[in-house]
Design a protein around this motif. Structure first.
Motif, PDB file in Angstrom:
ATOM      1  N   ASN A  58      -6.232   0.136  -5.595  1.00 31.76           N
ATOM      2  CA  ASN A  58      -7.337   0.410  -4.668  1.00 31.76           C
ATOM      3  C   ASN A  58      -7.105   1.760  -4.007  1.00 31.76           C
ATOM      4  O   ASN A  58      -6.301   1.881  -3.084  1.00 31.76           O
ATOM      5  CB  ASN A  58      -7.416  -0.699  -3.617  1.00 31.76           C
ATOM      6  CG  ASN A  58      -7.764  -2.045  -4.216  1.00 31.76           C
ATOM      7  OD1 ASN A  58      -8.917  -2.322  -4.526  1.00 31.76           O
ATOM      8  ND2 ASN A  58      -6.756  -2.894  -4.395  1.00 31.76           N
TER       9      ASN A  58
ATOM     10  N   ARG B 221     -10.314   0.425  -8.025  1.00 28.30           N
ATOM     11  CA  ARG B 221     -11.401   0.619  -7.063  1.00 28.30           C
ATOM     12  C   ARG B 221     -11.148   1.946  -6.365  1.00 28.30           C
ATOM     13  O   ARG B 221     -10.243   2.065  -5.547  1.00 28.30           O
ATOM     14  CB  ARG B 221     -11.446  -0.546  -6.067  1.00 28.30           C
ATOM     15  CG  ARG B 221     -11.807  -1.872  -6.720  1.00 28.30           C
ATOM     16  CD  ARG B 221     -12.045  -2.972  -5.712  1.00 28.30           C
ATOM     17  NE  ARG B 221     -12.494  -4.203  -6.375  1.00 28.30           N
ATOM     18  CZ  ARG B 221     -11.687  -5.196  -6.737  1.00 28.30           C
ATOM     19  NH1 ARG B 221     -10.397  -5.112  -6.443  1.00 28.30           N
ATOM     20  NH2 ARG B 221     -12.159  -6.265  -7.332  1.00 28.30           N
ATOM     21  N   GLY B 222     -11.966   2.928  -6.716  1.00 32.63           N
ATOM     22  CA  GLY B 222     -11.774   4.273  -6.195  1.00 32.63           C
ATOM     23  C   GLY B 222     -12.011   5.278  -7.294  1.00 32.63           C
ATOM     24  O   GLY B 222     -12.908   5.114  -8.132  1.00 32.63           O
TER      25      GLY B 222
ATOM     26  N   ASN C 181     -19.375   3.224  -6.480  1.00 40.37           N
ATOM     27  CA  ASN C 181     -19.056   2.567  -5.211  1.00 40.37           C
ATOM     28  C   ASN C 181     -19.101   3.621  -4.108  1.00 40.37           C
ATOM     29  O   ASN C 181     -18.295   4.557  -4.108  1.00 40.37           O
ATOM     30  CB  ASN C 181     -17.674   1.918  -5.278  1.00 40.37           C
ATOM     31  CG  ASN C 181     -17.357   1.075  -4.063  1.00 40.37           C
ATOM     32  OD1 ASN C 181     -17.892   1.286  -2.974  1.00 40.37           O
ATOM     33  ND2 ASN C 181     -16.483   0.102  -4.230  1.00 40.37           N
TER      34      ASN C 181
ATOM     35  N   SER D 167      -8.270  -3.856 -12.542  1.00 42.59           N
ATOM     36  CA  SER D 167      -9.343  -3.132 -11.855  1.00 42.59           C
ATOM     37  C   SER D 167      -8.801  -1.929 -11.103  1.00 42.59           C
ATOM     38  O   SER D 167      -7.685  -1.959 -10.593  1.00 42.59           O
ATOM     39  CB  SER D 167     -10.096  -4.063 -10.893  1.00 42.59           C
ATOM     40  OG  SER D 167      -9.231  -4.537  -9.884  1.00 42.59           O
TER      41      SER D 167
ATOM     42  N   ILE E 116     -16.157   3.251  -0.384  1.00 42.03           N
ATOM     43  CA  ILE E 116     -14.734   3.585  -0.269  1.00 42.03           C
ATOM     44  C   ILE E 116     -14.555   5.065   0.047  1.00 42.03           C
ATOM     45  O   ILE E 116     -15.481   5.876  -0.098  1.00 42.03           O
ATOM     46  CB  ILE E 116     -13.984   3.243  -1.564  1.00 42.03           C
ATOM     47  CG1 ILE E 116     -14.587   4.045  -2.731  1.00 42.03           C
ATOM     48  CG2 ILE E 116     -14.027   1.764  -1.858  1.00 42.03           C
ATOM     49  CD1 ILE E 116     -13.802   3.933  -3.992  1.00 42.03           C
TER      50      ILE E 116
ATOM     51  N   GLN F 232      -0.903  -5.827  -6.687  1.00 42.52           N
ATOM     52  CA  GLN F 232      -1.980  -5.344  -5.818  1.00 42.52           C
ATOM     53  C   GLN F 232      -1.501  -4.139  -5.029  1.00 42.52           C
ATOM     54  O   GLN F 232      -0.637  -4.272  -4.159  1.00 42.52           O
ATOM     55  CB  GLN F 232      -2.431  -6.437  -4.852  1.00 42.52           C
ATOM     56  CG  GLN F 232      -3.180  -7.582  -5.499  1.00 42.52           C
ATOM     57  CD  GLN F 232      -3.775  -8.528  -4.472  1.00 42.52           C
ATOM     58  OE1 GLN F 232      -4.313  -8.095  -3.463  1.00 42.52           O
ATOM     59  NE2 GLN F 232      -3.680  -9.820  -4.737  1.00 42.52           N
TER      60      GLN F 232
ATOM     61  N   ARG G 149      -2.815  -2.091  -2.382  1.00 41.78           N
ATOM     62  CA  ARG G 149      -3.919  -2.241  -1.458  1.00 41.78           C
ATOM     63  C   ARG G 149      -4.480  -0.899  -1.005  1.00 41.78           C
ATOM     64  O   ARG G 149      -3.780   0.101  -0.966  1.00 41.78           O
ATOM     65  CB  ARG G 149      -3.471  -3.060  -0.237  1.00 41.78           C
ATOM     66  CG  ARG G 149      -3.202  -4.527  -0.566  1.00 41.78           C
ATOM     67  CD  ARG G 149      -2.637  -5.254   0.613  1.00 41.78           C
ATOM     68  NE  ARG G 149      -2.551  -6.709   0.389  1.00 41.78           N
ATOM     69  CZ  ARG G 149      -1.884  -7.541   1.154  1.00 41.78           C
ATOM     70  NH1 ARG G 149      -1.238  -7.072   2.219  1.00 41.78           N
ATOM     71  NH2 ARG G 149      -1.858  -8.817   0.878  1.00 41.78           N
ATOM     72  N   TYR G 150      -5.738  -0.937  -0.615  1.00 42.88           N
ATOM     73  CA  TYR G 150      -6.457   0.251  -0.127  1.00 42.88           C
ATOM     74  C   TYR G 150      -5.893   0.695   1.230  1.00 42.88           C
ATOM     75  O   TYR G 150      -5.651  -0.163   2.093  1.00 42.88           O
ATOM     76  CB  TYR G 150      -7.925  -0.133   0.008  1.00 42.88           C
ATOM     77  CG  TYR G 150      -8.857   0.933   0.517  1.00 42.88           C
ATOM     78  CD1 TYR G 150      -9.344   1.921  -0.321  1.00 42.88           C
ATOM     79  CD2 TYR G 150      -9.281   0.917   1.852  1.00 42.88           C
ATOM     80  CE1 TYR G 150     -10.237   2.868   0.157  1.00 42.88           C
ATOM     81  CE2 TYR G 150     -10.169   1.863   2.327  1.00 42.88           C
ATOM     82  CZ  TYR G 150     -10.644   2.838   1.472  1.00 42.88           C
ATOM     83  OH  TYR G 150     -11.522   3.778   1.945  1.00 42.88           O
TER      84      TYR G 150
ATOM     85  N   GLN H  64      -4.470  -4.612  -9.562  1.00 44.49           N
ATOM     86  CA  GLN H  64      -5.474  -3.785  -8.885  1.00 44.49           C
ATOM     87  C   GLN H  64      -4.823  -2.527  -8.315  1.00 44.49           C
ATOM     88  O   GLN H  64      -3.734  -2.590  -7.740  1.00 44.49           O
ATOM     89  CB  GLN H  64      -6.120  -4.550  -7.732  1.00 44.49           C
ATOM     90  CG  GLN H  64      -6.865  -5.802  -8.113  1.00 44.49           C
ATOM     91  CD  GLN H  64      -7.428  -6.518  -6.895  1.00 44.49           C
ATOM     92  OE1 GLN H  64      -7.321  -6.030  -5.771  1.00 44.49           O
ATOM     93  NE2 GLN H  64      -8.036  -7.670  -7.110  1.00 44.49           N
TER      94      GLN H  64
ATOM     95  N   SER I  95       0.866  -1.189   0.000  1.00 40.19           N
ATOM     96  CA  SER I  95       0.000   0.000   0.000  1.00 40.19           C
ATOM     97  C   SER I  95       0.892   1.226   0.000  1.00 40.19           C
ATOM     98  O   SER I  95       1.712   1.411   0.903  1.00 40.19           O
ATOM     99  CB  SER I  95      -0.930   0.002   1.217  1.00 40.19           C
ATOM    100  OG  SER I  95      -0.201   0.064   2.423  1.00 40.19           O
TER     101      SER I  95
END
Length: 414
Positions: free
Chosen positions: A316, A346-347, A391, A344, A394, A289, A291-292, A314, A273
């Motif tokens: 995030n 996400r955010g 979404n 992907s 988040i 990845q 991460r968030y 990803q 992250s």
């Protein structure tokens, strides 16, 4: 007959006294245990209440835009007027495009630092926004958009590309609005935040031989030069790393840090992250990845920037790219953003330039122009094989101007 009184032997008296003393000690010990239990319970309740008060202080900050102006920073804020011990002090600092907030009690006994984002990215709360650029927005393949969609004035069409018919889902009219010619306005503080990060280089070599397990957010931020090593690195916490061309290997461990460079390559298999601030190129290879809450911010290089997200990778948090929507000549298009069909975000996805979006976007996508660019073709104003959905769960970065005040707690920092 006169009764006889039984006489006790003198030697039994000490035994009786010892027994009495032992019984008394046992009684006192029982009282002491009871008092100690009450003390521990009382301390537990005090600590529990302080933690609940701490949470309340964060909730208040996240929802009340007038809070910081209602008290003096040195004196702190009294959560409950009839409770002198409920005075809290706030310290607010930016951490990349997020906000880190420390709340501590007036005596310094309890404190907590948490990373915050915004509840909504901007006033439009879009699933998809594509600027009005005198062309129709075309959706192809298995493209599905769920949520409020802002389209160009020329409208929207669902098209067949080659032998592939449109097999997604048409957007219902009630979810369609008209987009403006430009993207929503950005908060002016973003430029200052990025400038400070880029100019914050300390010129200090990173102590690779004596790495700390965690750089606490209770201490000043550590600014280090990128070690330049191709091996594994272990870096966690309150650290900003500066470099030119940076490569993150799969075996490296980075958590909560900020990376500032010209070009950043994230090797296949990396998991961590972090927030990446680059001025030229960011390549996220396969099976990565971030991460968030993580993010990529890309601006510079005379708007010839490029962000690529490889297969099954990803991001995030956010992916923000400032490019040039005029980088095209005939059938040649120089894209600023490319996302694999299995990748992907996400955010927040924001591309002020040309974007080839495939795969998944869960959050909000704001695009200046969209292109579908297979190896042997150019399809302007087209999105193919993308699944874009709103979404609300988040936290978004502090980026757009009109995003409201409300914050969302994202992570506890140490």
């Amino acid at each position: 007959m006169k009764g006889r009184m039984k006489a006790l032997k003198g030697s039994s008296l000490p035994a009786v006294m010892v027994i009495c003393v032992l019984i008394s000690l046992l009684v006192l010990f029982a009282f002491a245990l009871f008092d100690m239990n009450n003390l521990f319970y009382s301390n537990y309740q005090i600590q529990k209440q302080r933690k609940e008060d701490m949470n309340s202080a964060f909730v208040l900050y996240c929802n009340d835009s007038t809070l910081l102006g209602s008290f003096d920073e040195a004196d702190g804020y009294k959560l409950y007027q009839d409770a002198p011990g409920s005075v809290f002090h706030y310290q607010i600092r930016s951490w990349g495009l997020y906000e880190r907030v420390t709340v501590r009690t007036s005596d310094g006994t309890y404190s907590s630092t948490r990373l915050l984002g915004k509840v909504k990215e901007c006033e439009y709360e879009a699933a998809l926004w594509v600027c009005s650029r005198n062309m129709v927005l075309s959706l192809a393949g298995d493209t599905r958009v769920k949520g409020q969609t802002f389209i160009p004035m020329n409208g929207i069409s669902y098209i067949q590309l080659g032998d592939t018919p449109f097999r997604g889902r048409e957007i219902e009219d009630e979810y369609i609005d008209l987009a403006d010619e430009e993207l929503p306005a950005i908060d002016t503080s973003v430029a200052e935040t990025i400038r400070q990060l880029r100019e914050g280089r300390g010129g200090n070599a990173f102590p690779t031989e004596e790495q700390k397990p965690y750089y606490s957010f209770r201490n000043p931020t550590g600014h280090f030069d990128w070690p330049g090593a191709s091996g594994q690195l272990f870096i966690k916490g309150n650290v900003v790393l500066h470099g030119d061309e940076i490569t993150l290997s799969a075996g490296s461990v980075l958590s909560d840090v900020i990376l500032v460079g010209r070009k950043v390559i994230v090797e296949e298999g990396f998991v961590g992250s972090l927030q990446i601030v680059a001025s030229d190129t960011v390549i996220v290879k396969a099976n990565v990845q971030l991460r968030y809450p993580s993010g990529v911010y890309l601006e510079g290089n005379e708007k010839k920037t490029y962000l690529s997200i490889g297969s099954h990778s990803q991001i995030n948090g956010y992916a923000i790219v400032f490019g040039d929507a005029e980088q095209s000549s005939g059938i040649y298009v120089e894209e600023n953003y490319r996302q694999d069909s299995t990748a992907s975000v996400r955010g927040l996805l924001y591309v002020d330039g040309m974007a080839d979006v495939r795969g998944e976007v869960s959050g909000a996508a704001y695009l200046k122009e969209c292109y579908y660019l297979p190896e042997n073709g150019v399809y302007a104003g087209t999105i193919k094989d993308a699944r874009i959905s709103r979404n609300e769960w988040i936290g978004f970065p502090l980026f757009f101007k009109d995003s409201g005040y409300r914050r969302k707690e994202m992570k506890t920092l140490h």
